[in-house]
Design an enzyme around this catalytic site. Sequence first.
Site, mmCIF file in Angstrom:
data_model
loop_
_atom_site.group_PDB
_atom_site.id
_atom_site.type_symbol
_atom_site.label_atom_id
_atom_site.label_comp_id
_atom_site.label_asym_id
_atom_site.label_seq_id
_atom_site.Cartn_x
_atom_site.Cartn_y
_atom_site.Cartn_z
ATOM 1 N N ASP A 18 0.868 -1.175 0.000
ATOM 2 C CA ASP A 18 0.000 0.000 0.000
ATOM 3 C C ASP A 18 0.910 1.231 0.000
ATOM 4 O O ASP A 18 1.587 1.512 0.995
ATOM 5 C CB ASP A 18 -0.887 -0.037 1.250
ATOM 6 C CG ASP A 18 -1.724 1.230 1.397
ATOM 7 O OD1 ASP A 18 -1.631 2.130 0.526
ATOM 8 O OD2 ASP A 18 -2.464 1.323 2.399
ATOM 9 N N ASN A 50 4.500 5.008 -11.510
ATOM 10 C CA ASN A 50 3.377 4.771 -12.413
ATOM 11 C C ASN A 50 2.040 4.734 -11.689
ATOM 12 O O ASN A 50 1.039 5.190 -12.225
ATOM 13 C CB ASN A 50 3.595 3.452 -13.168
ATOM 14 C CG ASN A 50 2.312 2.959 -13.798
ATOM 15 O OD1 ASN A 50 1.798 3.572 -14.730
ATOM 16 N ND2 ASN A 50 1.760 1.876 -13.262
ATOM 17 N N TYR A 85 -7.495 14.848 -10.133
ATOM 18 C CA TYR A 85 -6.508 14.109 -10.935
ATOM 19 C C TYR A 85 -5.519 15.076 -11.574
ATOM 20 O O TYR A 85 -4.301 14.911 -11.469
ATOM 21 C CB TYR A 85 -7.231 13.280 -12.003
ATOM 22 C CG TYR A 85 -6.303 12.485 -12.877
ATOM 23 C CD1 TYR A 85 -5.736 11.292 -12.430
ATOM 24 C CD2 TYR A 85 -5.973 12.927 -14.161
ATOM 25 C CE1 TYR A 85 -4.875 10.564 -13.230
ATOM 26 C CE2 TYR A 85 -5.109 12.208 -14.965
ATOM 27 C CZ TYR A 85 -4.564 11.030 -14.501
ATOM 28 O OH TYR A 85 -3.700 10.310 -15.290
ATOM 29 N N THR A 132 -5.942 -0.576 -20.450
ATOM 30 C CA THR A 132 -5.637 -0.686 -19.019
ATOM 31 C C THR A 132 -6.891 -1.147 -18.283
ATOM 32 O O THR A 132 -7.984 -1.168 -18.864
ATOM 33 C CB THR A 132 -5.218 0.678 -18.432
ATOM 34 O OG1 THR A 132 -6.351 1.542 -18.464
ATOM 35 C CG2 THR A 132 -4.081 1.304 -19.216
#
Length: 657
Positions: free
Chosen positions: A460, A487, A554, A590
């Site tokens: 985590d 990433n 984001y 993805t």
Amino acid sequence: MQNRWDPKQAAACGDELELRAYSSRLLGQDPSLVLHGGGNTSVKLRRTNLVGEDEDILYVKGSGWDLADIQPAGFAPVRMAHLLKLARLHRVSDRQMVNELKTQLTDAGAPSPSVETILHAALPYRYVDHTHADAVLAISDSRDGEARIRACYGDSVVVIPYVMPGFELARLVAERFPAEAHAGTRGMVLLQHGIFSFGDSAEESYLRMIELVAQAEDYLRSEGAWDLPAPPPAEPPAAPLAQELAALRRAVSAQAGFPLLLCSRRDPVCLAFARHPELGRIGQQGPVTPDHVIRTKRLPLLGRDVDAYAAAYRDYFARQAPRSRSPVKMLDPAPRVILDPELGLCSLGRSAGAARIVEDIYRHSIGTMLRAEHLGGYRALPESELFDVEYWELEQAKLGSASPPPFAGEVALVTGAASGIGKACVDAFLARGAAVVGLDRDAAVVRLHERPDWLGLQCDLTDEAAIAAALEQAVQRFGGLDMLVLNAGIFEAGTRIEALSGAAWRRTMAINLDANLSLLRECHPLLKLAPQGGRVAVIGSKNLPAPGPGAAAYSASKAGLNQLVRVAALEWAGDHIRLNSLHPDAVFDTGLWTPEVLEARARHYGMSVQAYKTKNLLGVEIRSRDVAELAAELCGPLFAKTTAAEIPIDGGNERVI
Ligand code: ZN
């Protein structure tokens, strides 16, 4: 010693060559007999050639094949008649021998015959098996090795003193064996090298090998040298070892002239040996059989003074090179085995596979040396003999001369490695020869690959202690960290600012921004020790130069990350760490993009799925693999002089341009 002969499997073999391959595999699959390409076997068969003549052919193990998985194609067919003539010559150079063996092959596509081919031909038995069995070496490598071997076997084996493998050994055997062998001869011991068995059938030869090695084990038992006392349990390290291991790896790589992986083991056996009060004597003699020298070097480094080791290696070379039969060039002076009372057994290699071979060999050597100690003292070959094998061109050829891949000896860590771009990055770095550590909160990451150069850890990234623990584990496995791919990220969109909750904002920031700060901070001391300089590849986003509505958290998190990376590029350039970013757009293969979501989005824009996927200036589809390949290149030599670059991978976007 376990007899692994299975009559059913043997009966299923179609011909004698298949049977030869089968019983060779039985030997190769027992690590107490041979390890990683060691040993060799043969069978003599009669064949009719194209012009109708009968010929005796020796099928002998080809170089490049491992007994553990050898197939009939792994045996090189060589004309016996010529080999027997060669065995009678007084002197044959290595070059001449290799040429003669090659030109006497009956199959131009066969592998190169073993360096022991002439010896196999000289033994007058249909099947011949050769191993470096631990138990035999433990006796033969002890103080009164020869007398003990004779006490163990009586006259049922022919005993040959040590000479250099290759033609010299074949000639000695061709001379001595017929004079000493008799009807009761079951094998041949090459002192401080290994053992041969032979027979009329594959089974007879195999069973004799098992019996002979079992007899050596019984001898060790009778001398109280078989069951080694259990080592004390290993205590956990007093403090994390990552820094010390990475510093050691850097020092070794500097002496080698190229990066090496360093795998450390602190189990009870390794720790006890590294702390053995007599280690300075036992561990400073040489390998248990000369074949190991090309993997382990002659001596391990005791402790951590790499520069002193390298200086001693240069002295050894300077002492021995002048008496070498042919001009030799010094190999790198870095150790391949390190024994340290705190770090245990460290094995080094340019790949994780190579380091594992070194570890396997040394683990077996520890047992062999300790048993020989119980017989009055371990005794290796003199350094001149070991030098000759280490610098024997035919022995070095076993390691292969292919140029190493670009990331050989280096370690990459990828976050969010279980799927999408992260998973593709794992493949891209593995393909370039790196050992790869993958972190992901998804437990699937652990089983993503089953190979020595892969370590998948569930982690985590919002838990700083978990990151530190993962790095500790990674460095114990591979020795350091050279490349970091940031990433992992989450994308929660579709909420306008007036409806954006603090919790949603913080969730995105925690993963996309805060976790990357923790990773950069924790990885910095390791990246600083990367032998060729640290590299960080950051997966940013097109949203950074060209944000869209409904993705405030984001976009802000990626902008924050971008600024963090730019500052790191400023602060860490002096530490030879470079950081570069990619800004991908519309990567649809993805986990985020199911076919249903993709279809819904395409419909929203009134487009077909294909048109939606390629809605960029170049009209190309961007795949995870495209991003991953570029991320790997950012860490490679092409970008060696670039830091803080931001590269779009979006097919061209008017708003970005
Ligand atoms: Zn051998």
